[in-house]
Design a protein around this motif. Structure first.
Motif, PDB file in Angstrom:
ATOM      1  N   GLU A  99       0.811  -1.207   0.000  1.00 64.55           N
ATOM      2  CA  GLU A  99       0.000   0.000   0.000  1.00 64.55           C
ATOM      3  C   GLU A  99       0.848   1.262   0.000  1.00 64.55           C
ATOM      4  N   THR A 100       2.161   1.152   0.088  1.00 58.70           N
ATOM      5  CA  THR A 100       3.013   2.333   0.128  1.00 58.70           C
ATOM      6  C   THR A 100       4.063   2.257  -0.968  1.00 58.70           C
ATOM      7  N   ARG A 101       4.576   3.426  -1.277  1.00 58.83           N
ATOM      8  CA  ARG A 101       5.683   3.494  -2.223  1.00 58.83           C
ATOM      9  C   ARG A 101       6.779   4.378  -1.623  1.00 58.83           C
ATOM     10  N   LEU A 102       7.025   4.167  -0.359  1.00 59.15           N
ATOM     11  CA  LEU A 102       8.034   4.953   0.335  1.00 59.15           C
ATOM     12  C   LEU A 102       9.402   4.335   0.117  1.00 59.15           C
ATOM     13  N   SER A 103      10.421   4.998   0.649  1.00 54.85           N
ATOM     14  CA  SER A 103      11.773   4.461   0.538  1.00 54.85           C
ATOM     15  C   SER A 103      11.900   3.228   1.415  1.00 54.85           C
ATOM     16  N   GLY A 104      13.082   2.661   1.437  1.00 54.69           N
ATOM     17  CA  GLY A 104      13.310   1.453   2.201  1.00 54.69           C
ATOM     18  C   GLY A 104      13.578   1.679   3.661  1.00 54.69           C
ATOM     19  N   THR A 105      13.399   2.906   4.182  1.00 57.88           N
ATOM     20  CA  THR A 105      13.694   3.181   5.586  1.00 57.88           C
ATOM     21  C   THR A 105      12.414   3.368   6.389  1.00 57.88           C
ATOM     22  N   THR A 106      12.316   2.611   7.495  1.00 59.80           N
ATOM     23  CA  THR A 106      11.187   2.750   8.419  1.00 59.80           C
ATOM     24  C   THR A 106      11.732   2.991   9.819  1.00 59.80           C
ATOM     25  N   LEU A 107      11.214   3.994  10.504  1.00 59.10           N
ATOM     26  CA  LEU A 107      11.628   4.307  11.875  1.00 59.10           C
ATOM     27  C   LEU A 107      10.479   4.015  12.830  1.00 59.10           C
ATOM     28  N   ILE A 108      10.727   3.168  13.843  1.00 58.88           N
ATOM     29  CA  ILE A 108       9.758   2.922  14.912  1.00 58.88           C
ATOM     30  C   ILE A 108      10.091   3.871  16.057  1.00 58.88           C
ATOM     31  N   VAL A 109       9.155   4.701  16.417  1.00 60.31           N
ATOM     32  CA  VAL A 109       9.390   5.717  17.450  1.00 60.31           C
ATOM     33  C   VAL A 109       8.484   5.441  18.642  1.00 60.31           C
ATOM     34  N   GLY A 110       9.072   5.418  19.814  1.00 64.01           N
ATOM     35  CA  GLY A 110       8.278   5.209  21.023  1.00 64.01           C
ATOM     36  C   GLY A 110       9.145   5.302  22.256  1.00 64.01           C
ATOM     37  N   PRO A 111       8.546   5.626  23.395  1.00 61.44           N
ATOM     38  CA  PRO A 111       9.298   5.726  24.649  1.00 61.44           C
ATOM     39  C   PRO A 111       9.985   4.417  25.008  1.00 61.44           C
ATOM     40  N   CYS A 112      11.032   4.508  25.798  1.00 58.72           N
ATOM     41  CA  CYS A 112      11.740   3.315  26.264  1.00 58.72           C
ATOM     42  C   CYS A 112      10.764   2.424  27.030  1.00 58.72           C
TER      43      CYS A 112
END
Length: 633
Positions: A99-112
């Motif tokens: 469903e996406t055509r983004l680059s190959g980089t994904t960042l998961i962001v969340g508190p420790c």
């Protein structure tokens, strides 16, 4: 045999060897428990899905309802409202999501502690087991703590071979299909040299040039080039970061960022049902968290939940049998252990953070201009980037830690009195944690460096508690004194000196909370404190709002009372069975009052014909009972 034939034989064997290695390495979740004991839980049995959604920016663009919120208490979390769609693991990687055509980089962001590392571990495990992202030939996972140990310059080839030596002499063949390679970097926020992804590289910048896998440079530059597509163009990258360095790890337009929200209420309940210690009902743990004023805001933190479960497995019969001080200290120890800090560095970091937190509490500051810890996160506004503590209770805890390490022994009683007498509740939890950190029990079980004056400070705390309790005994008629007594009970429980509690409470003829509404956490504290005494001459809880739930919470101490007054407490038929059962064990009860001062008030007890007959039966079975007042009296 041709080179092509050799590759067709040996490359698949090599990849399978790599999968077997990663599968074995990712079968368990490791948790640092009390006294730094390492607990291992099978990944398949232990992992509960944490909620993952598109980032705040993407949701805003899509008109979604994910928002950031900062309350006056300092709590900061991201709350999904309505029906936000969760992102399953097989759609997490932007490049491999149809469903996406983004680059190959994904960042998961969340508190420790919110489950980023466990998500990564699950992806690696399932890929190695042939269950996920099979279009990827090879995954190369790195923990940033490992990368920080590399001195000087290196190249991508050497980096991979250093950690995965079975690929020696084979990388040149793998690099020919970069689109089938995934690099994973966990804990990007811990990288010693900051990498700035928030701005696209300029053409005049040396770091904007493409990099070859054999070219030597700083490790941070290798990570940056992989993320930005300047090294092995076409490969995929999955990164995870705590949200306190998002300014440098900012979501550049070509990257996909997702937010991890931790455990929802249902997932949290499922977790404790799976991990409750032997003989420990999951409902007890759930009630403890939901009713505990200090800890209930952390229920959505998977790391906290795992630490609490590990402490229960280590011998605490119930969550209430340990102190909040030890629970939070163990939790922070677990986080610091994951960061691989030496004790002296971790100790210094906590004190520095505690100094900032204490200043914020004293000045009523919630938002800070700087951050130096992964238990904080950034927020962006019109004036730029600011920071807040992810959990306000951790702010209170590290502030108390700072003060416990820096307050001279001869100033302890003065400091405690100032916090205790403060007109608002700013110092309520600092007071409790400060006392807990100076207790002898905590000193025996902590890795923190103790001052030479620790025993003197602990003695001062003991004297102060005894003095305050004795002053409360003199007059329990006013609301101020009753609230003060309740706070001292909390402090006594954190101090952990059962003999001191029993000695002082045993001399109290009457324990009264008639002008002090008792919240669930208050009732828990009262019950735990009263369990240390043998007999209670009079327990007067008129009109304090305990309700049926309060009877269940106090059922372990009601049998100790000679006189028990529960007037106007919203009691219903639902609590009578528990009340009578608890009192049947009472060999000294002479008076029970469950009547109403005003039968039409909002606090009136509502007992019907269904339960009234049980009361005369109880009287006949109790030879010492002289008087019972019910709603029908």
């Amino acid at each position: 045999m041709t080179t092509l034939n050799l590759l067709s034989i040996f490359i698949p064997e090599l990849i399978q060897q790599h999968k077997d290695y990663l599968h074995k390495q990712n079968q368990e979740i490791r948790v640092t428990g009390e006294n730094r004991r390492i607990w291992r839980f099978p990944l398949g049995e232990s992992r509960i899905n944490a909620t993952i959604v598109a980032s705040l920016g993407e949701q805003e663009q899509a008109g979604g309802a994910l928002r950031s919120r900062c309350t006056e208490g300092g709590e900061f979390w991201r709350q999904a409202e309505g029906h936000l769609e969760e992102i399953p693991l097989d759609r997490l990687l932007g490049k491999h999501c149809e469903e996406t055509r983004l680059s190959g980089t994904t960042l998961i962001v969340g508190p420790c502690g919110f489950g980023k590392s466990t998500v990564i571990q699950k992806i690696i495990h399932d890929w190695a087991a042939g269950q996920l992202y099979q279009e990827i030939n090879v995954i190369f996972p790195f923990k940033v703590q490992q990368l920080n140990s590399i001195d000087g310059q290196t190249c991508l080839n050497d980096l991979v071979v250093d950690f995965f030596p079975h690929f020696t002499n084979w990388l040149q063949f793998l690099w020919k299909e970069p689109e089938k390679i995934l690099f994973i970097f966990d804990d990007l926020h811990l990288l010693q040299k900051t990498i700035d992804l928030s701005q696209p590289p300029s053409g005049n910048d040396d770091e904007s040039q493409s990099l070859g896998p054999e070219e030597f440079c700083e490790i941070s530059h290798i990570v940056r080039c992989l993320i930005n597509g300047q090294l092995l163009t076409g490969c995929s990258v999955l990164g995870a970061s705590s949200p306190w360095k998002l300014q440098s790890l900012g979501n550049a337009g070509s990257h996909r960022a997702v937010d991890i929200l931790g455990l929802g209420a249902d997932s949290m309940k499922q977790y404790f049902r799976q991990h409750a210690a032997a003989g420990q009902p999951a409902s007890d743990v759930l009630d403890y968290i939901e009713e505990d004023e200090a800890l209930r805001t952390m229920y959505h933190n998977p790391r906290f939940c795992s630490v609490l479960c590990s402490m229960l497995k280590e011998g605490s019969p119930t969550p209430a049998a340990t102190t909040r001080t030890m629970i939070l200290l163990t939790y922070l120890t677990c986080l610091l252990n994951k960061c691989c800090y030496e004790d002296i560095i971790a100790h210094h970091m906590l004190l520095k953070l505690g100094s900032l937190a204490y200043w914020g509490i004293c000045t009523k500051t919630v938002v800070f201009e700087r951050a130096n810890s992964s238990i904080m996160m950034e927020i962006r506004g019109n004036d730029g980037v600011s920071y807040v503590f992810i959990h306000s209770i951790l702010k209170d805890f590290v502030a108390a830690l700072f003060q416990s390490q820096n307050t001279p022994a001869d100033q302890v009683m003065k400091m405690l009195t100032e916090w205790y007498n403060c007109a608002d509740d700013r110092f309520k939890f600092i007071l409790r944690f400060f006392i807990g950190l100076l207790s002898a029990n905590t000193a025996k079980r902590t890795w923190l460096y103790q001052r030479e004056q620790h025993s003197q400070s602990a003695s001062s705390v003991s004297d102060w508690l005894r003095e305050k309790l004795n002053s409360c005994i003199q007059n329990l008629e006013s609301e101020r004194i009753q609230k003060g007594l309740l706070e001292i009970l909390y402090c006594l429980l954190e101090f952990g000196d059962a003999a001191l509690v029993a000695d002082v409470l045993a001399r109290m003829k009457t324990i009264r909370f008639t002008k002090c509404p008792l919240k669930p956490s208050d009732r828990m504290a009262l019950s735990k404190a009263l369990m240390t005494v043998q007999e209670i001459e009079e327990l007067d809880l008129d009109a304090c709002g305990i309700g049926d739930e309060g009877i269940h919470q106090l059922d372990q101490v009601l049998h100790k009372c000679t006189v028990l007054s529960l007037k106007s407490n919203n009691l219903t038929d639902g609590c009578v069975e528990t009340l009578i059962s608890a009192l049947h064990e009472n060999a000294v009860l002479s008076k029970l009052d469950i009547s109403n001062d005003d039968p039409h008030s909002d606090h009136a007890n509502w007992l019907t014909d269904k339960s009234i007959p049980a009361l005369p039966q109880f009287i006949h079975s109790n030879s010492l009972m002289k008087e019972i007042k019910s709603v029908c009296s």
